[in-house]
Design a protein around this motif. Structure first.
Motif, PDB file in Angstrom:
ATOM      1  N   HIS A 237       0.803  -1.220   0.000  1.00 29.85           N
ATOM      2  CA  HIS A 237       0.000   0.000   0.000  1.00 29.85           C
ATOM      3  C   HIS A 237       0.838   1.273   0.000  1.00 29.85           C
ATOM      4  CE1 HIS A 237      -3.581  -2.433   0.620  1.00 29.85           C
ATOM      5  NE2 HIS A 237      -2.997  -3.018   1.654  1.00 29.85           N
TER       6      HIS A 237
ATOM      7  N   GLN B 174     -11.187   4.777  12.119  1.00 30.94           N
ATOM      8  CA  GLN B 174     -11.505   3.634  11.273  1.00 30.94           C
ATOM      9  C   GLN B 174     -10.667   3.556  10.008  1.00 30.94           C
ATOM     10  OE1 GLN B 174     -15.782   3.971  10.634  1.00 30.94           O
ATOM     11  NE2 GLN B 174     -16.118   2.305  12.077  1.00 30.94           N
ATOM     12  N   ASN B 175     -10.030   4.659   9.614  1.00 30.49           N
ATOM     13  CA  ASN B 175      -9.281   4.694   8.365  1.00 30.49           C
ATOM     14  C   ASN B 175      -7.888   5.255   8.593  1.00 30.49           C
ATOM     15  OD1 ASN B 175     -11.634   3.967   6.664  1.00 30.49           O
ATOM     16  ND2 ASN B 175     -12.400   5.965   7.323  1.00 30.49           N
TER      17      ASN B 175
ATOM     18  N   LEU C  48      -7.420   4.005   3.481  1.00 28.00           N
ATOM     19  CA  LEU C  48      -7.457   2.549   3.635  1.00 28.00           C
ATOM     20  C   LEU C  48      -8.145   2.208   4.948  1.00 28.00           C
ATOM     21  CD1 LEU C  48      -6.359  -0.128   2.315  1.00 28.00           C
ATOM     22  CD2 LEU C  48      -4.417   0.091   3.867  1.00 28.00           C
ATOM     23  N   PRO C  49      -9.173   1.347   4.930  1.00 27.69           N
ATOM     24  CA  PRO C  49      -9.818   0.951   6.195  1.00 27.69           C
ATOM     25  C   PRO C  49      -8.848   0.174   7.079  1.00 27.69           C
ATOM     26  CG  PRO C  49     -11.198   0.398   4.302  1.00 27.69           C
ATOM     27  CD  PRO C  49      -9.852   0.779   3.753  1.00 27.69           C
TER      28      PRO C  49
ATOM     29  N   SER D  65      -9.501  -2.058   9.146  1.00 24.38           N
ATOM     30  CA  SER D  65      -9.896  -3.464   9.263  1.00 24.38           C
ATOM     31  C   SER D  65      -9.197  -4.341   8.239  1.00 24.38           C
ATOM     32  CB  SER D  65     -11.413  -3.601   9.111  1.00 24.38           C
ATOM     33  OG  SER D  65     -11.836  -3.070   7.862  1.00 24.38           O
ATOM     34  N   GLU D  66      -8.640  -3.735   7.173  1.00 25.36           N
ATOM     35  CA  GLU D  66      -7.979  -4.517   6.140  1.00 25.36           C
ATOM     36  C   GLU D  66      -6.497  -4.757   6.430  1.00 25.36           C
ATOM     37  OE1 GLU D  66      -8.550  -2.825   2.317  1.00 25.36           O
ATOM     38  OE2 GLU D  66     -10.748  -2.748   2.467  1.00 25.36           O
ATOM     39  N   LEU D  67      -5.990  -4.211   7.533  1.00 23.32           N
ATOM     40  CA  LEU D  67      -4.571  -4.340   7.842  1.00 23.32           C
ATOM     41  C   LEU D  67      -4.305  -5.525   8.759  1.00 23.32           C
ATOM     42  CD1 LEU D  67      -3.592  -0.612   8.452  1.00 23.32           C
ATOM     43  CD2 LEU D  67      -3.398  -1.947   6.360  1.00 23.32           C
TER      44      LEU D  67
ATOM     45  N   ASP E  79       1.335  -7.116   6.899  1.00 21.44           N
ATOM     46  CA  ASP E  79       1.480  -5.960   6.012  1.00 21.44           C
ATOM     47  C   ASP E  79       2.636  -5.058   6.412  1.00 21.44           C
ATOM     48  OD1 ASP E  79      -0.721  -6.630   4.399  1.00 21.44           O
ATOM     49  OD2 ASP E  79      -2.113  -5.741   5.829  1.00 21.44           O
TER      50      ASP E  79
ATOM     51  N   TYR F 203     -10.833  -2.418  16.319  1.00 18.44           N
ATOM     52  CA  TYR F 203      -9.842  -2.976  15.416  1.00 18.44           C
ATOM     53  C   TYR F 203      -8.539  -3.218  16.159  1.00 18.44           C
ATOM     54  CZ  TYR F 203      -7.765   1.657  15.348  1.00 18.44           C
ATOM     55  OH  TYR F 203      -7.184   2.834  15.714  1.00 18.44           O
TER      56      TYR F 203
END
Length: 374
Positions: free
Chosen positions: A178, A187-188, A222-223, A225-227, A231, A369
């Motif tokens: 990313h 959240q982001n 980028l949220p 929750s996707e990390l 990464d 998160y």
């Protein structure tokens, strides 16, 4: 002279403990012996920086100059009769690769930068603890955990230890696919993508002994929750992060429409709930109040009634703590009484009537998160 005094106190404490050692009591065969608990000279817990007499055999200790026998150690864990910790120094540690060094800022220690050698954890007897320096905030322990994960990937012989804090994303995290995290909300996160060295707006710096370039003129959200922990590819220093922020700010200033003074005190939806406690890298905490088109406002969180508003920096870290409703109302009333600007008073009155503006990304509960550790 202070170091000599500390060494003398440590040796005197050992002799005193030996002199006061009671004679072995006569234990009847029917009575079971009770285990003796070690007496630590002061309270200590995981994450504390402590002055310690180096845990070396006496022959090796005698070969070290007296002024260097007492060193800072970053306490990792508490045991029954000892503690474990990482060796520290006020200067970069020779022959220790950058991937295995972690720096605790002087903003935390109030003395100078502390360089931590993460390659080995030492066993430190309770008698070697000399004097506490300071506790290290959880957000700094969080970044150290990432450094421990990275060095463990490169060398499986490195410690698998993690400080007991949640692993969460933070500005400066380099992500594999990313880019570099520039700022985080609840959240982001704002991510700056990687680019070639000759790209327009490229800002370069060294991370993990490699040079990376980032396009400061581009950014995407980028949220969180996707990390995941997988990464994380590296940690950028604050010097590189500041240069990217500066270039990104210049671009936004050129492309954004001119701001009007009459709009400076107009509220807008914020990424944090009113009354949410935020924290900076030195451990200073702030209470978030509201956001306008130009600033985020809050005040210093301490034991006193607030009398001054502060503009909050964008790189503050979210904590799970939320100020109680009655305390928040009292603090707002005290801030209103201390204000002289009519527009600011009107803004705070609006916050009193409606704490949070409707927003699709505003959460009313503490963040759930967490990045799962490897």
């Amino acid at each position: 002279m202070k170091k000599f005094k500390i060494i003398f106190q440590a040796l005197f404490r050992r002799l005193l403990a030996h002199w006061k050692k009671p004679a072995a009591p006569v234990v009847s065969p029917a009575a079971a012996p009770l285990p003796s608990l070690p007496v630590f000279p002061f309270p200590v817990q995981s994450g504390d920086l402590v002055w310690c007499l180096m845990p070396l055999p006496q022959k090796e200790l005698d070969q070290i100059p007296e002024g260097h026998q007492i060193r800072p150690y970053w306490i990792a864990a508490m045991k029954a009769d000892h503690v474990t910790g990482f060796y520290c120094s006020s200067k970069p540690i020779k022959k220790c690769p950058a991937a295995s060094q972690f720096v605790i800022s002087n903003a935390v220690t109030q003395i100078r930068d502390t360089h931590v050698d993460l390659r080995r954890i030492f066993r430190i007897p309770a008698a070697n603890l000399i004097e506490p320096i300071c506790p290290v905030p959880a957000i700094v322990q969080n970044q150290a955990n990432k450094r421990l994960i990275l060095q463990r990937r490169q060398n499986q012989n490195r410690p698998a230890f993690r400080f007991p804090v949640p692993l969460i994303p933070a500005p400066g995290d380099l992500l594999h696919s990313h880019g570099l995290i520039l700022d985080c909300s609840e959240q982001n996160c704002m991510v700056i993508p990687r680019c070639k060295s000759n790209a327009e707006g490229a800002v370069g710096g060294r991370i993990n002994n490699s040079v990376f370039y980032f396009n400061a003129r581009q950014a995407h959200t980028l949220p969180l929750s996707e990390l995941a922990a997988d990464d994380i590819a590296g940690l950028a220093d604050w010097e590189l992060l500041s240069r990217i922020r500066l270039e990104n700010r210049k671009v936004r200033a050129r492309t954004s429409p001119p701001k009007h003074k009459q709009n400076a005190y107009v509220r807008k939806p914020a990424p944090f709930a009113c009354g949410q406690v935020l924290e900076d890298w030195s451990g200073q905490q702030y209470v978030f109040l509201c956001a306008t088109r130009t600033h985020r406002y809050g005040y210093v969180y301490d034991d006193f009634m607030p009398d001054k508003l502060v503009c909050l920096k964008p790189d503050l870290i979210l904590t799970p703590e939320q100020l109680p409703e009655d305390q928040l109302n009292d603090d707002l009333e005290a801030l209103i009484e201390a204000q002289e600007n009519p527009q600011m008073i009107q803004l705070l009155r609006q916050v009193q009537k409606q704490k949070d503006l409707p927003s699709p990304f505003l959460r009313s509960t503490p963040p759930s998160y967490r990045i799962s550790a490897i």
